[in-house]
Design an enzyme around this catalytic site. Structure first.
Site, short mmCIF file in Angstrom:
data_model
loop_
_atom_site.label_atom_id
_atom_site.label_comp_id
_atom_site.label_asym_id
_atom_site.label_seq_id
_atom_site.Cartn_x
_atom_site.Cartn_y
_atom_site.Cartn_z
N GLY A 89 -11.45 91.00 -60.89
CA GLY A 89 -11.02 90.06 -61.91
C GLY A 89 -10.75 90.69 -63.25
O GLY A 89 -10.19 91.78 -63.36
N ARG B 29 -2.94 95.22 -57.78
CA ARG B 29 -3.18 94.69 -56.43
C ARG B 29 -2.09 95.13 -55.44
O ARG B 29 -2.37 95.29 -54.26
CB ARG B 29 -3.29 93.17 -56.48
CG ARG B 29 -4.59 92.69 -57.10
CD ARG B 29 -4.68 91.19 -57.16
NE ARG B 29 -6.01 90.77 -57.59
CZ ARG B 29 -6.35 89.51 -57.83
NH1 ARG B 29 -5.46 88.55 -57.67
NH2 ARG B 29 -7.57 89.20 -58.22
N LYS C 293 -18.89 81.08 -67.77
CA LYS C 293 -19.68 79.98 -67.22
C LYS C 293 -20.90 80.45 -66.44
O LYS C 293 -20.79 81.15 -65.44
CB LYS C 293 -18.80 79.11 -66.32
CG LYS C 293 -17.71 78.37 -67.08
CD LYS C 293 -16.96 77.41 -66.17
CE LYS C 293 -15.92 76.60 -66.94
NZ LYS C 293 -15.20 75.66 -66.07
N GLY D 172 -13.83 86.55 -57.32
CA GLY D 172 -14.62 85.52 -56.64
C GLY D 172 -15.17 85.99 -55.31
O GLY D 172 -16.31 85.68 -54.94
#
Length: 404
Positions: free
Chosen positions: A357, A39, A209, A380
């Site tokens: 991610g 990053r 999830k 996200g």
């Protein structure tokens, strides 16, 4: 409407440019050592461009989730980040102070000369950052002459002052606001693949999830030609179909979320046909199973038959979007599925987009990031933007027409 970019800012010589970057890098838990600087490297083109134009840079970022106890949060200061950024830029980078804003920070900014870089302290060390506090934002905005958003990974955080209230304060102070190269490329790529994708458009979805991603999956089903499921999600679908997932603990809400998607299975959704499983109390005891997972075992990767099916579908695709590893890739013995998906995408002729991610970390770990069309810096944010959400942070950036 298109947003202003660095090229739209005009003369920058002698100005102080406030750049919101995303330096929320992974750290080694006990020492705080940076374990992946991707990053930081991603922000270099924007920072270097501004410096080359004769401006000074004031960079700001959050890091982790501070507790509020500075002793416990000692590894979350941006000291190491400043050192690493300086190494990558080949010039000193000064940490402004041990607090985000205050007289010493103002003095440091006012003393800046063209070509100099300072880095503010971890924005989340000040609780006002996540409350979109207007006074806090106005103080930060006063440091610079220009605002640049180059933090795609946090663009969906609509309560972060640095993302929303600071550019709003810049507008009130009559200062221009633009996106940096990183954010500009993210928007261009995602807008392009979702508005005019090269077909067939295939998505690969992994991770844990279903409930966290159900809105994203439902949005995808209206846009993609096919969706491949892997990771813990695959075992959740097993449970939703009434098939044993062995010892894997899957909350009922996850099963309920997967159950809602079962009508799409066999139509637009393909599930794994086999899995690599291991003994819950012994990672060395593994076997490949089809269908139900035996008691005492847990799924850790997609199986070889599934990988073959998925690789063939990737080979036939025109565009592939991938978010979420399909196995426990951090363990070499359980990384074959995730590595295989990455290799199939790298070898394909498709437009290949990796959704940030852990997925981005995986393709970089395998040395295949350079063979993808685009590797997003925002997990996200990537999901939210593809889903169709629009961000308050981007609404604050000046439009190219000149209307904010």
């Amino acid at each position: 409407m298109a947003k202003k970019t660095l090229d739209d800012l005009g003369e920058l010589k002698g100005k102080r440019v406030l750049i919101r970057v995303d330096f929320n890098v992974p750290l080694e838990k006990t020492t705080g050592v940076i374990t992946n600087d991707r990053r930081i490297r991603a922000a270099l083109p924007t920072v270097q461009y501004v410096l080359d134009k004769g401006a000074a840079v004031i960079a700001m970022s959050h890091l982790g989730r501070p507790s509020g106890d500075r002793a416990k949060d000692k590894n979350l200061t941006l000291d190491r980040i400043a050192v690493r950024l300086g190494e990558l830029l080949g010039r000193p980078v000064k940490k402004a102070a041990d607090r985000v804003i205050g007289p010493e920070v103002v003095a440091a900014a006012q003393a800046q000369k063209p070509g100099e870089v300072i880095l503010l302290e971890n924005l989340r060390f000040d609780p006002r950052e996540q409350k979109n506090d207007a006074d806090f934002a106005a103080q930060i905005a006063a440091l610079g002459d220009v605002y640049v958003n180059d933090a795609f990974g946090t663009c969906h955080n609509d309560k972060d002052a640095s993302m929303v209230a600071v550019p709003a304060a810049m507008k009130a102070q009559g200062k221009p606001r633009a996106v940096g190269f990183l954010v500009g490329k993210e928007l261009e790529v995602i807008d392009g693949i979702m508005s005019k994708p090269k077909r067939p458009l295939l998505a690969v979805m992994g991770g844990a999830k279903v409930s966290d991603k159900i809105n994203f999956i439902q949005a995808l089903l209206g846009k993609v030609d096919h969706l491949l499921i892997g990771g813990k999600m695959g075992y959740t679908f097993l449970k939703a179909k009434g098939i044993s997932a062995g010892n894997m603990k899957i909350p009922e809400e996850e099963i309920a979320a997967a159950r809602k998607l079962l009508p799409h299975v066999g139509v637009k959704i393909t599930l794994p046909v086999d899995a690599l499983v291991c003994k819950s109390n012994d990672l060395n005891q593994t076997q490949v199973v089809e269908g139900a997972i035996p008691e005492g075992y847990e799924g850790v990767d997609i199986g070889p038959k599934t990988l073959a099916v998925y690789s063939e579908k990737i080979k036939q695709a025109g565009t592939v979007i991938w978010n979420g590893p399909v196995g426990w890739f951090e363990q070499p013995a359980f990384s074959n599925g995730t590595r295989g998906i990455a290799a199939a995408m790298a070898a394909s002729n498709a437009v290949t987009v990796v959704g940030g991610g852990e997925t981005a970390e995986a393709v970089e770990q395998f040395g295949l990031d350079g063979k993808m069309t685009h590797v997003s810096t925002g997990g996200g944010a990537f999901l939210a933007y593809v889903e169709g959400k629009r961000f308050a942070s981007l609404a604050q950036i000046d439009d190219r027409s000149g209307d904010a």
